[in-house]
Scaffold this motif. Structure first.
Motif, PDB file in Angstrom:
ATOM      1  N   ARG A   1      -1.464  -0.353  -2.230  1.00  0.00           N
ATOM      2  CA  ARG A   1      -1.949  -0.752  -0.915  1.00  0.00           C
ATOM      3  C   ARG A   1      -1.872   0.415   0.069  1.00  0.00           C
ATOM      4  NH1 ARG A   1       0.920  -6.728  -0.111  1.00  0.00           N
ATOM      5  NH2 ARG A   1      -0.064  -7.738  -1.923  1.00  0.00           N
TER       6      ARG A   1
ATOM      7  N   ASP B   1      -2.268   1.025   4.160  1.00  0.00           N
ATOM      8  CA  ASP B   1      -2.314   0.285   5.421  1.00  0.00           C
ATOM      9  C   ASP B   1      -1.880   1.200   6.565  1.00  0.00           C
ATOM     10  OD1 ASP B   1      -2.388  -1.582   7.416  1.00  0.00           O
ATOM     11  OD2 ASP B   1      -0.646  -2.725   6.736  1.00  0.00           O
ATOM     12  N   GLY B   2      -2.877   1.660   7.323  1.00  0.00           N
ATOM     13  CA  GLY B   2      -2.574   2.508   8.468  1.00  0.00           C
ATOM     14  C   GLY B   2      -1.841   3.784   8.122  1.00  0.00           C
ATOM     15  N   GLY B   3      -2.189   4.375   7.011  1.00  0.00           N
ATOM     16  CA  GLY B   3      -1.535   5.615   6.601  1.00  0.00           C
ATOM     17  C   GLY B   3      -0.304   5.408   5.740  1.00  0.00           C
ATOM     18  N   ALA B   4       0.196   4.183   5.674  1.00  0.00           N
ATOM     19  CA  ALA B   4       1.357   3.876   4.836  1.00  0.00           C
ATOM     20  C   ALA B   4       0.891   3.386   3.469  1.00  0.00           C
ATOM     21  CB  ALA B   4       2.221   2.825   5.502  1.00  0.00           C
ATOM     22  N   THR B   5       1.615   3.769   2.427  1.00  0.00           N
ATOM     23  CA  THR B   5       1.278   3.370   1.056  1.00  0.00           C
ATOM     24  C   THR B   5       2.396   2.523   0.493  1.00  0.00           C
ATOM     25  OG1 THR B   5       0.092   5.464   0.756  1.00  0.00           O
ATOM     26  CG2 THR B   5       0.614   4.206  -1.231  1.00  0.00           C
TER      27      THR B   5
ATOM     28  N   ARG C   1       5.402   9.511   1.443  1.00  0.00           N
ATOM     29  CA  ARG C   1       4.212  10.342   1.598  1.00  0.00           C
ATOM     30  C   ARG C   1       4.146  11.434   0.534  1.00  0.00           C
ATOM     31  NH1 ARG C   1       2.968  11.952   7.638  1.00  0.00           N
ATOM     32  NH2 ARG C   1       2.937   9.676   7.641  1.00  0.00           N
TER      33      ARG C   1
END
Length: 264
Positions: free
Chosen positions: A229, A231-235, A248
């Motif tokens: 997933r 979501d807004g740069g987060a994995t 990251r």
């Protein structure tokens, strides 16, 4: 039925172990050796005679603390043989479970030996000895016969403590691992187990088995990832009902691995 060699340099302990083994209807024969050197000679003769001989040995129930060669020493020597017997450690000491794991022991039974616990170890051995061979089909009748006679190799397992009893969890059953200081918590579909092994050690050992680091705190089985997933740069990844963050620094490598896996 199984052919067993029990090894212990304490006569009362050896006698008790042989008594319990011979009372198990799955045991065809159970012989004893009072030290690792004698055991090594017997195993050597058994391997020379072949798996269908009267001297054949399917499994060694092995004490650890013995004079001269220890049980661990003997197990390391046997690891260099082409088709060694399986190993079950039987010991009064809990502190050698990690070494047993490294030596691919089938089980680790603590003394005093309980009949029910020994029966469980025999069950595990029997399943491995009679498991279908994992190698490709042989090209000749003679090779086929040899493959059917050879015991299957023990799957990789890790020892865990459950209520004072050491049991072995198959690595293939582990979904992900969580770092907890110098310990690691192994998460399976049935529950979790705490082991005194750093996450970095497991990462190195299990890389070839498809485990990847996704965060400083988590190591996951690549095959158990259901979703990746963004979501807004987060994995993050989902493994069944569990969602774990991906750092990251690990995100790109993980995406590449998942894409290669999907494409392959």
């Amino acid at each position: 039925m199984l052919r067993v060699l029990a090894v212990d340099d304490e006569a009362p302990a050896l006698g008790e172990l042989l008594y319990l083994l011979r009372a198990d209807p799955r045991i065809r024969s159970a012989e004893g050796a009072t030290d690792a050197t004698e055991a090594l000679r017997r195993i050597g003769r058994a391997l020379e005679a072949g798996p269908d001989s009267d001297e054949a040995i399917d499994v060694v129930f092995l004490d650890i603390h013995m004079a001269g060669l220890t049980g661990l020493d003997l197990a390391r020597l046997l690891a260099g043989f082409a088709r060694p017997p399986l190993i079950v450690f039987v010991t009064a000491h809990e502190g050698f479970a990690v070494q047993a794991f490294d030596l691919k022991a089938v089980d680790y039974v603590l003394k005093p030996v309980r009949r029910e616990r020994l029966a469980e170890a025999v069950r595990r051995v029997r399943e491995l000895v009679h498991a279908p061979a994992a190698s490709p089909a042989p090209s000749s009748p003679a090779a086929s016969s040899a493959a059917q006679a050879a015991p299957a190799a023990a799957p990789e397992q890790i020892p865990v403590e459950l209520g004072g009893i050491t049991r072995f969890v198959a690595v293939d059953a582990i979904v992900y691992v969580e770092a907890q200081g110098d310990y690691a918590r192994l998460h399976t579909d049935e529950g979790s187990h705490l082991v005194r092994i750093p996450l970095s050690t497991l990462e190195e050992r299990w890389a070839a088995r498809g485990f990847v680091r996704i965060h400083r705190s988590h190591l996951v089985a690549l095959a158990r990832i259901d979703e990746l997933r963004l979501d807004g740069g987060a994995t993050s990844v989902r493994l069944g009902s569990t969602e774990l963050a991906v750092s990251r620094r690990h995100a790109r490598q993980l995406r590449d691995l998942l894409m290669r896996r999907a494409g392959g």
